[in-house]
Design an enzyme around this catalytic site. Structure first.
Site, short mmCIF file in Angstrom:
data_model
loop_
_atom_site.label_atom_id
_atom_site.label_comp_id
_atom_site.label_asym_id
_atom_site.label_seq_id
_atom_site.Cartn_x
_atom_site.Cartn_y
_atom_site.Cartn_z
N HIS A 285 40.72 32.07 48.93
CA HIS A 285 40.38 32.79 47.70
C HIS A 285 41.53 32.53 46.72
O HIS A 285 42.24 33.43 46.32
CB HIS A 285 40.17 34.27 47.99
CG HIS A 285 39.40 35.01 46.94
ND1 HIS A 285 38.26 35.76 47.21
CD2 HIS A 285 39.60 35.13 45.60
CE1 HIS A 285 37.81 36.31 46.08
NE2 HIS A 285 38.61 35.95 45.10
N TYR B 189 27.59 38.46 38.76
CA TYR B 189 28.04 39.55 37.89
C TYR B 189 27.17 39.68 36.64
O TYR B 189 26.84 40.77 36.22
CB TYR B 189 29.51 39.33 37.49
CG TYR B 189 30.44 39.55 38.66
CD1 TYR B 189 30.97 40.80 38.93
CD2 TYR B 189 30.74 38.52 39.54
CE1 TYR B 189 31.80 41.02 40.02
CE2 TYR B 189 31.56 38.72 40.64
CZ TYR B 189 32.09 39.98 40.88
OH TYR B 189 32.89 40.20 41.97
N ARG C 51 34.86 42.14 53.83
CA ARG C 51 35.14 40.73 53.53
C ARG C 51 36.53 40.66 52.89
O ARG C 51 36.72 41.22 51.81
CB ARG C 51 34.06 40.20 52.59
CG ARG C 51 34.33 38.82 52.06
CD ARG C 51 33.18 38.30 51.17
NE ARG C 51 33.53 37.00 50.67
CZ ARG C 51 33.84 36.72 49.40
NH1 ARG C 51 33.81 37.67 48.48
NH2 ARG C 51 34.16 35.51 49.04
N ASN D 41 27.83 35.14 44.74
CA ASN D 41 28.51 36.15 43.92
C ASN D 41 27.82 36.18 42.56
O ASN D 41 27.62 35.14 41.94
CB ASN D 41 29.98 35.79 43.69
CG ASN D 41 30.80 35.90 44.97
OD1 ASN D 41 30.29 36.32 46.01
ND2 ASN D 41 32.06 35.53 44.90
N GLU E 73 34.16 30.83 45.54
CA GLU E 73 33.99 30.40 44.16
C GLU E 73 34.79 29.15 43.82
O GLU E 73 35.69 29.18 42.96
CB GLU E 73 34.35 31.55 43.20
CG GLU E 73 33.52 32.80 43.42
CD GLU E 73 33.84 33.91 42.41
OE1 GLU E 73 34.77 33.75 41.61
OE2 GLU E 73 33.15 34.94 42.44
N GLU F 84 29.62 39.15 46.63
CA GLU F 84 30.30 39.94 45.59
C GLU F 84 29.29 40.36 44.53
O GLU F 84 28.49 39.54 44.08
CB GLU F 84 31.38 39.13 44.86
CG GLU F 84 32.66 38.95 45.60
CD GLU F 84 33.71 38.19 44.79
OE1 GLU F 84 33.71 38.29 43.54
OE2 GLU F 84 34.51 37.48 45.42
O1 IFM Z 1 38.09 39.56 40.98
C1 IFM Z 1 37.22 38.48 41.00
C2 IFM Z 1 37.18 37.87 42.38
O2 IFM Z 1 38.44 37.48 42.80
C3 IFM Z 1 36.27 36.66 42.41
N1 IFM Z 1 34.98 36.97 41.85
C4 IFM Z 1 34.93 37.68 40.60
C5 IFM Z 1 35.81 38.91 40.65
C6 IFM Z 1 35.76 39.66 39.30
O3 IFM Z 1 36.18 38.83 38.28
#
Ligand code: IFM
Length: 475
Positions: free
Chosen positions: A123, A299, A79, A297, A168, A373
């Site tokens: 992006h 985290y 991606r 995405n 995002e 992500e």
């Molecule tokens: O690096 C970023 C990415 O560009 C978008 N999502 C989160 C990642 C980590 O912060």
């Protein structure tokens, strides 16, 4: 922790992800013009150490080597994002042949190596020309984006089947125009909400432009960084704070994109900031386009409470600013969730991913999901033997992939997983100080060194299963 191997469904897509400004460099090459990130990163004080994406990982010149690396690691899908100012330098009008040729070469090489290309159209690197004309708070930017999407579809539609409109949009709108931590660094909550709407509109118009041009089998999606918001306590105040943050983090996008309307509570909650008169008749119908999957995405989760007394907590994990990215939510406190943290200070909590996937699939039955992500930054370094050992990243991935597997077992229609990121790269306002790659980059020499997590991930992708950890292995 798993005690036996966890197999994934046949055809599960194992990939890795990057973004143009974070890796390409070559910002002055060919017809490319500056993006908002070129301008922002060159503005003193905006990015740690004054870092810019001028060279980054020089992927523009190392792409063959980077694809060979992926091929060696058995990666099934890549991606990447297309740089708008590289392919349509002024943000309107004709495409740059040189810009498009770069992405034609890249996709051809990927296909040649048996790696599925997955294109993200945006992006975060808006051409500065369009920011000068008002940026995302300006309605015309959405129409410019649809035109650009059509140019890329015309050029790559014969070889790319999987497409993502925006990455995002929450960050583009609320970090770009609310807290100002991201480019273009503006800080007006009303502009942030206008930007969110025009990003939604841009998505809808772009999906329409793609469908007009692409074959019926094309897979079209959007990627959202859905926040898994938890209240600090079960009190009415904290629960309401979680509802409000969920509104401006998630439902301001999923509402129009997936359900065809802005949620009434989001409009009401933000009434002190804007009257939403920028939403025109027919907009939400345009935004509500059928999607083939939703990119998620994830985290770390988000923990909030309603402020009591005067103490303020602003550890929302989105960088330091005197301005909040959260419109009309100054009375909401953000707390660090318990548990170990990554180099970003983000808590490692795979249960958040599991709960998020169950919620999204429950709220939107019939919509397949893809994790576009997931990953972690750690303070990686090359040892004297020239190796990079990153057991924390392996543990992070193992925990999150176990959560992914549990979600699939629980019935979530999840089609694939993309590790962020292939390479260490330009981490926005943190510059090069944060390393998210499974491949280490020595920026001085541009030498790539696969970390131990890359070798571990290669085994997972090849086996289509998560190995049982050897007892006491500690990796
Ligand atoms: O690096 C970023 C990415 O560009 C978008 N999502 C989160 C990642 C980590 O912060």
């Amino acid at each position: 922790m798993a005690t036996s191997a966890l197999s994934f469904p046949p055809g599960f897509l194992w990939g890795t992800a990057t973004a143009a400004y974070q890796i390409e460099g070559a910002v002055h090459q060919d017809d490319r013009t500056p993006s908002i990130w070129d301008v922002h990163s060159r503005t003193p004080g905006r990015v740690r150490n004054g870092d810019t994406g001028d060279i980054a990982t020089d992927h523009y010149h190392h792409w063959r080597e980077d694809i060979a690396l992926m091929s060696d690691l058995g990666i099934g899908a890549y991606r990447f994002s297309v740089s708008w100012p590289r392919v349509q330098p002024t943000g309107s009008g004709p495409a740059s042949a040189k810009g498009l040729d770069f992405y034609r070469g890249l996709t051809d090489e990927l296909l040649d190596k048996g790696i599925q290309p997955v294109v993200t159209l945006y992006h975060w690197d808006l051409p500065q020309h369009l920011e000068d004309a008002g940026g995302w708070p300006e309605r015309d930017t959405a129409y410019r984006f649809a035109e650009y999407a059509g140019l890329v579809a015309d050029a790559l539609g014969d070889r790319v089947t999987t497409w993502t409109t925006l990455n995002e949009p929450w960050c583009s709108a609320f970090l770009g125009y609310g807290s100002g931590v991201h480019a273009p660094g503006r800080t007006d909550p009303a502009d942030a909400l206008r930007a969110a709407h025009h990003l939604n509109l841009a998505h809808g118009l772009a999906v329409r432009a793609l469908r007009e041009r692409l074959p019926a089998e094309a897979q079209i999606s959007v990627t959202l960084n859905l926040h898994h918001v938890r209240p600090l306590t079960e009190s009415a105040g904290d629960t309401d704070a979680a509802r409000r943050i969920d509104g401006v983090a998630n439902r301001v996008f999923t509402g129009p994109m997936l359900d065809g309307a802005y949620p009434a509570d989001v409009i009401e909650d933000t009434a002190s900031v804007t009257d939403w008169s920028f939403v025109q008749d027919g907009d939400t119908e345009l935004i509500h386009q059928p999607l083939d999957f939703l990119g998620v995405n994830y985290y770390s989760p988000t923990l909030v409470s309603q402020r009591t007394g005067t103490a303020t907590h602003r550890s929302d994990g989105h960088g330091a600013s005197d301005h909040s990215p959260w419109p009309a939510a100054d009375d909401v406190d953000f707390h660090q969730t318990p548990g170990p943290t990554t180099a970003m200070g983000w808590t490692v909590d795979p249960s958040g991913l599991y709960e998020l996937l169950l919620r999204v699939s429950g709220d939107h039955p019939g919509l397949p999901l893809m994790i576009t992500e997931n990953g972690a930054a750690f303070d990686d370094y090359a040892n004297p033997e020239g190796e990079v050992r990153d057991p924390e990243r392996i543990a992070y991935l193992e925990g999150h992939l176990t959560a992914v597997h549990r979600a699939i077992e629980a019935g979530v229609d999840l089609r694939g997983y993309f590790l962020w990121s292939l390479l260490d790269n330009f981490e926005w306002s943190y510059g090069y100080s944060k390393r998210f790659g499974m491949v280490y980059v020595d920026y001085a020499s541009q030498r790539r060194i696969p970390k131990s997590s890359a070798h571990w991930y290669a085994k997972v992708t090849r086996a289509n299963s998560l190995p049982a950890p050897a007892p006491g292995s500690g990796h």
